[in-house]
Enzyme design. Structure first.
Site, mmCIF file in Angstrom:
data_model
loop_
_atom_site.group_PDB
_atom_site.id
_atom_site.type_symbol
_atom_site.label_atom_id
_atom_site.label_comp_id
_atom_site.label_asym_id
_atom_site.label_seq_id
_atom_site.Cartn_x
_atom_site.Cartn_y
_atom_site.Cartn_z
ATOM 1 N N ARG A 191 0.850 -1.191 0.000
ATOM 2 C CA ARG A 191 0.000 0.000 0.000
ATOM 3 C C ARG A 191 0.892 1.250 0.000
ATOM 4 O O ARG A 191 1.895 1.307 0.716
ATOM 5 C CB ARG A 191 -0.915 0.020 1.221
ATOM 6 N N ASP A 195 5.127 -0.290 -6.662
ATOM 7 C CA ASP A 195 3.926 -0.640 -7.417
ATOM 8 C C ASP A 195 2.725 0.127 -6.890
ATOM 9 O O ASP A 195 1.641 0.058 -7.454
ATOM 10 C CB ASP A 195 3.659 -2.148 -7.335
ATOM 11 N N GLU A 227 -2.117 7.674 -5.192
ATOM 12 C CA GLU A 227 -2.367 7.066 -6.501
ATOM 13 C C GLU A 227 -3.815 7.200 -6.967
ATOM 14 O O GLU A 227 -4.108 7.085 -8.159
ATOM 15 C CB GLU A 227 -1.983 5.587 -6.488
ATOM 16 N N HIS A 277 0.208 -0.271 -9.735
ATOM 17 C CA HIS A 277 -0.599 -1.179 -8.897
ATOM 18 C C HIS A 277 -1.017 -2.425 -9.676
ATOM 19 O O HIS A 277 -2.179 -2.827 -9.679
ATOM 20 C CB HIS A 277 -1.842 -0.443 -8.373
#
Length: 339
Positions: A237, A261, A266, A298
């Site tokens: 996260r 990632d 985001e 992600h």
């Protein structure tokens, strides 16, 4: 039974439909939308009993009240995390809420290693060079993983899968978690205080959920403890890492590589095409300027196996709601209004 799904990706759509076809046959009608659910798109849920939400949807008090007023009975989150849902308001409105508490841990664990290897061995830079027929090795010097120390922050299912791969590389294993995992101990992992893990590890990979206690778990103090040539990977996260502190560390010339990632801001960016727009998030834009930083959008979970499991579990959660059952995936069960 009318169902509407938001934030549905192109590759996800057939897997979602297949899962619902197998479980419900012709007893349901599924509408899949690409836009995310928010205050502007919430009116499209009118006439649907079930909403299939994504982790980037906004299910705050305003949106939930709009959904409940339109006749929605259930929110079925197609993800493990649910911090985007105001559970207190959902309970007040009598909405059933469920999530996907488990899917293939290998998808995320393997992608975390893809990030670690890509930044550690300068794969992206090398690929860009060779596309231009520049075959020099200058600046591409990497280091072996064998014999080095990996710090695994969070040793649940994904952290354990990541640890098994690290064991295969022949690495020294350090772990940090609220409880020791026997599977990791059997692989030779040593659990140590968080400060020691960050100080001794050549590679740190994050695999804990985002909770109030883990927000900015990787702050300036932890980054200062890391070796100057260490690698940091976050496939869990975005809020686990203090972006401002990370930028300061990178500007100081520390860390050999960073693989992200996820990113703490985001929402509204990842999963969308922003290529023709000005990037107004200055911190994200600055991260992209560092040659030793790799940012992906992600996608760690995004394998056919994992997305298929998410779709199957979501369909089962809907069936549980329609039959009055609950499971480990249930966050708010039917008949809990106001409790």
């Amino acid at each position: 039974m009318k169902i509407i799904a938001y934030g549905v990706l192109t590759d996800e759509r057939p897997l979602l439909r297949d899962a619902f076809d197998r479980r419900f046959g012709d007893r349901y009608e599924l509408r899949c939308l690409e836009p995310f659910l928010d205050r502007d798109t919430a009116p499209t849920a009118a006439g649907h009993r079930i909403v299939l939400s994504s982790v980037n949807d906004v299910l705050d008090a305003e949106v939930l009240r709009s959904l409940a007023g339109a006749g929605v009975e259930m929110i079925a989150q197609r993800a493990t995390g649910y911090n985007n849902i105001d559970l207190d308001v959902a309970r007040e409105l009598g909405l059933t809420v469920a999530r996907v508490s488990y899917y293939s841990p290998y998808s995320v664990a393997e992608f975390a290693w893809a990030l670690a290897l890509a930044v550690g061995r300068r794969v992206v830079r090398a690929a860009h060079r060779t596309r231009e027929f520049d075959f020099r090795l200058d600046g591409l010097l990497g280091r072996d993983l064998h014999g080095r120390t990996v710090g695994v922050v969070g040793t649940g299912k994904i952290g354990t899968a990541f640890t098994r791969i690290a064991h295969g590389f022949g690495m020294r294993l350090l772990g940090w978690d609220v409880a020791e995992n026997p599977e990791c101990l059997a692989l030779g992992m040593k659990y140590v205080p968080r400060e020691r893990l960050f100080a001794e590890s050549d590679l740190v990979s994050l695999h804990v959920p985002l909770l109030p206690d883990t927000h900015h778990l990787v702050d300036a103090s932890m980054l200062d403890l890391m070796k100057a040539d260490a690698v940091l990977v976050n496939s869990s996260r975005g809020g686990l890492v203090d972006t401002d502190a990370l930028l300061a560390t990178l500007r100081a010339g520390r860390l050999a590589g960073v693989g992200l990632d996820v990113y703490e801001e985001e929402a509204g960016v990842f999963f969308l095409d922003k290529s023709l727009e000005v990037m107004t998030d200055e911190r994200l834009a600055r991260l992209m300027t560092f040659p030793n930083v790799l940012v992906t959008s992600h996608q760690a979970y995004f394998t056919r196996e994992a997305v298929g499991q998410i779709a199957e579990t979501t369909a089962r959660n809907v069936e549980d709601h329609t039959t009055g059952r609950t499971s480990d995936n249930t966050l708010i069960g039917p008949g809990t209004r106001g409790r």
